[in-house]
Design a protein around this motif. Structure first.
Motif, mmCIF file in Angstrom:
data_model
loop_
_atom_site.group_PDB
_atom_site.id
_atom_site.type_symbol
_atom_site.label_atom_id
_atom_site.label_comp_id
_atom_site.label_asym_id
_atom_site.label_seq_id
_atom_site.Cartn_x
_atom_site.Cartn_y
_atom_site.Cartn_z
ATOM 1 N N THR A 44 15.187 -20.671 -14.302
ATOM 2 C CA THR A 44 15.771 -19.425 -14.034
ATOM 3 C C THR A 44 16.144 -19.106 -12.720
ATOM 4 O OG1 THR A 44 13.950 -18.908 -15.767
ATOM 5 C CG2 THR A 44 14.702 -16.987 -14.259
ATOM 6 N N ASP A 45 17.305 -18.422 -12.578
ATOM 7 C CA ASP A 45 17.651 -17.752 -11.286
ATOM 8 C C ASP A 45 17.101 -16.459 -11.154
ATOM 9 O OD1 ASP A 45 19.243 -16.812 -9.265
ATOM 10 O OD2 ASP A 45 21.069 -16.738 -10.505
ATOM 11 N N MET A 46 16.191 -16.358 -9.978
ATOM 12 C CA MET A 46 15.394 -15.146 -9.965
ATOM 13 C C MET A 46 16.019 -13.947 -9.590
ATOM 14 S SD MET A 46 12.525 -16.280 -10.884
ATOM 15 C CE MET A 46 11.660 -14.870 -10.577
ATOM 16 N N TYR A 47 17.110 -14.184 -8.728
ATOM 17 C CA TYR A 47 17.958 -13.014 -8.572
ATOM 18 C C TYR A 47 19.419 -12.898 -8.662
ATOM 19 C CZ TYR A 47 13.558 -13.166 -5.794
ATOM 20 O OH TYR A 47 12.285 -13.363 -5.342
ATOM 21 N N GLU A 48 19.617 -12.865 -10.139
ATOM 22 C CA GLU A 48 20.978 -13.027 -10.668
ATOM 23 C C GLU A 48 21.812 -11.745 -10.350
ATOM 24 O OE1 GLU A 48 22.497 -15.240 -14.319
ATOM 25 O OE2 GLU A 48 21.689 -13.186 -14.979
ATOM 26 N N LYS A 49 21.205 -10.597 -10.412
ATOM 27 C CA LYS A 49 22.080 -9.424 -10.570
ATOM 28 C C LYS A 49 21.035 -8.203 -9.632
ATOM 29 C CE LYS A 49 24.261 -5.435 -13.006
ATOM 30 N NZ LYS A 49 24.613 -5.330 -14.256
ATOM 31 N N ALA A 50 21.666 -7.500 -8.726
ATOM 32 C CA ALA A 50 21.064 -6.626 -7.985
ATOM 33 C C ALA A 50 20.933 -5.247 -8.473
ATOM 34 C CB ALA A 50 21.832 -6.435 -6.624
ATOM 35 N N LEU A 51 19.704 -4.731 -8.685
ATOM 36 C CA LEU A 51 19.733 -3.464 -9.399
ATOM 37 C C LEU A 51 19.446 -2.261 -8.523
ATOM 38 C CD1 LEU A 51 17.511 -4.696 -12.517
ATOM 39 C CD2 LEU A 51 19.774 -4.366 -12.367
ATOM 40 N N GLY A 52 18.526 -2.470 -7.563
ATOM 41 C CA GLY A 52 18.116 -1.335 -6.659
ATOM 42 C C GLY A 52 17.308 -1.749 -5.583
ATOM 43 N N ALA A 53 17.104 -0.653 -4.606
ATOM 44 C CA ALA A 53 16.287 -0.768 -3.621
ATOM 45 C C ALA A 53 15.462 0.346 -3.162
ATOM 46 C CB ALA A 53 16.930 -1.350 -2.298
ATOM 47 N N LYS A 54 14.442 0.609 -2.792
ATOM 48 C CA LYS A 54 13.571 1.640 -2.255
ATOM 49 C C LYS A 54 12.576 1.476 -1.281
ATOM 50 C CE LYS A 54 10.685 1.603 -6.391
ATOM 51 N NZ LYS A 54 10.240 2.290 -7.591
ATOM 52 N N TYR A 55 12.385 2.188 -0.580
ATOM 53 C CA TYR A 55 11.338 2.344 0.686
ATOM 54 C C TYR A 55 10.079 2.743 -0.106
ATOM 55 C CZ TYR A 55 14.658 2.205 4.584
ATOM 56 O OH TYR A 55 15.552 1.936 5.571
ATOM 57 N N VAL A 56 9.041 2.201 0.115
ATOM 58 C CA VAL A 56 7.708 2.485 -0.433
ATOM 59 C C VAL A 56 6.822 2.828 0.620
ATOM 60 C CG1 VAL A 56 5.820 1.799 -2.192
ATOM 61 C CG2 VAL A 56 8.242 1.126 -2.519
ATOM 62 N N THR A 57 5.991 3.804 0.623
ATOM 63 C CA THR A 57 5.171 4.114 1.455
ATOM 64 C C THR A 57 3.984 4.205 1.036
ATOM 65 O OG1 THR A 57 6.613 5.317 3.103
ATOM 66 C CG2 THR A 57 4.541 5.791 3.498
ATOM 67 N N THR A 58 2.754 3.486 1.302
ATOM 68 C CA THR A 58 1.365 3.479 0.905
ATOM 69 C C THR A 58 0.380 4.094 2.078
ATOM 70 O OG1 THR A 58 0.898 1.345 1.944
ATOM 71 C CG2 THR A 58 1.841 1.520 -0.525
ATOM 72 N N THR A 59 -0.511 4.631 1.362
ATOM 73 C CA THR A 59 -1.521 5.304 2.278
ATOM 74 C C THR A 59 -2.861 4.845 1.838
ATOM 75 O OG1 THR A 59 -0.107 7.290 2.509
ATOM 76 C CG2 THR A 59 -2.439 7.667 2.854
ATOM 77 N N GLU A 60 -3.692 4.482 2.656
ATOM 78 C CA GLU A 60 -4.968 4.237 2.199
ATOM 79 C C GLU A 60 -6.017 5.435 2.701
ATOM 80 O OE1 GLU A 60 -6.423 0.517 3.993
ATOM 81 O OE2 GLU A 60 -4.751 -0.612 3.392
ATOM 82 N N ASN A 61 -6.887 5.791 1.578
ATOM 83 C CA ASN A 61 -7.884 6.695 1.771
ATOM 84 C C ASN A 61 -9.374 5.966 1.466
ATOM 85 O OD1 ASN A 61 -6.396 9.045 2.324
ATOM 86 N ND2 ASN A 61 -5.518 8.896 -0.039
ATOM 87 N N VAL A 62 -9.944 5.832 2.562
ATOM 88 C CA VAL A 62 -11.252 4.973 2.240
ATOM 89 C C VAL A 62 -12.301 6.253 1.844
ATOM 90 C CG1 VAL A 62 -13.166 3.841 3.786
ATOM 91 C CG2 VAL A 62 -10.640 3.423 4.417
ATOM 92 N N ILE A 63 -12.940 5.615 0.601
ATOM 93 C CA ILE A 63 -13.877 6.577 0.112
ATOM 94 C C ILE A 63 -15.193 6.047 0.386
ATOM 95 C CG2 ILE A 63 -12.448 7.578 -1.557
ATOM 96 C CD1 ILE A 63 -13.590 5.790 -3.494
ATOM 97 N N PHE A 64 -15.298 4.736 0.775
ATOM 98 C CA PHE A 64 -16.660 4.031 1.184
ATOM 99 C C PHE A 64 -16.405 2.840 1.927
ATOM 100 C CE2 PHE A 64 -19.925 0.791 0.245
ATOM 101 C CZ PHE A 64 -21.134 1.579 0.526
ATOM 102 N N ASP A 65 -17.282 2.750 2.963
ATOM 103 C CA ASP A 65 -16.910 1.690 4.000
ATOM 104 C C ASP A 65 -18.283 1.152 4.376
ATOM 105 O OD1 ASP A 65 -16.284 -0.318 5.608
ATOM 106 O OD2 ASP A 65 -15.086 0.893 6.719
ATOM 107 N N ASN A 66 -19.076 -0.067 3.990
ATOM 108 C CA ASN A 66 -20.509 -0.267 4.521
ATOM 109 C C ASN A 66 -20.220 -1.202 5.632
ATOM 110 O OD1 ASN A 66 -23.040 -0.569 4.565
ATOM 111 N ND2 ASN A 66 -23.206 -1.500 2.572
ATOM 112 N N LYS A 67 -19.664 -1.076 6.587
ATOM 113 C CA LYS A 67 -19.683 -2.069 7.681
ATOM 114 C C LYS A 67 -21.187 -2.143 8.156
ATOM 115 C CE LYS A 67 -15.185 -0.934 8.882
ATOM 116 N NZ LYS A 67 -13.965 -0.551 10.238
ATOM 117 N N GLN A 68 -21.281 -3.460 8.655
ATOM 118 C CA GLN A 68 -22.589 -3.801 9.271
ATOM 119 C C GLN A 68 -22.524 -4.238 10.597
ATOM 120 O OE1 GLN A 68 -24.727 -6.110 6.128
ATOM 121 N NE2 GLN A 68 -24.780 -4.446 4.965
#
Length: 75
Positions: free
Chosen positions: A51-75
């Motif tokens: 399989t040719d993994m990248y035969e045809k270009a379809l599109g591109a986008k910026y993706v921004t992720t945000t983390e919202n910690v709801i629990f953090d049990n650091k010791q």
């Protein structure tokens, strides 16, 4: 907050393939990204089995992720 560039391609089996680029330059143009994606396709350098993994270009986008910690049990 993290931003990455997600490049979407069609592989030679008709399925979607992706490349994720961390820390991309901001404000990349359509021409710049499109040219880079076409270059990736033209090299035929990425195969998985028959399989040719990248035969045809379809599109591109910026993706921004945000983390919202709801629990953090650091010791």
């Amino acid at each position: 907050m993290e931003t990455y560039l997600k490049l979407k391609f069609l592989n030679s089996n008709g399925k979607s393939s992706f490349i994720r680029i961390s820390n991309p330059k901001k404000d990349l143009t359509t021409d710049t990204v499109g040219t880079a994606m076409e270059l990736i396709c033209s090299t035929k350098a990425f195969e998985k089995g028959d399989t040719d993994m990248y035969e045809k270009a379809l599109g591109a986008k910026y993706v921004t992720t945000t983390e919202n910690v709801i629990f953090d049990n650091k010791q």
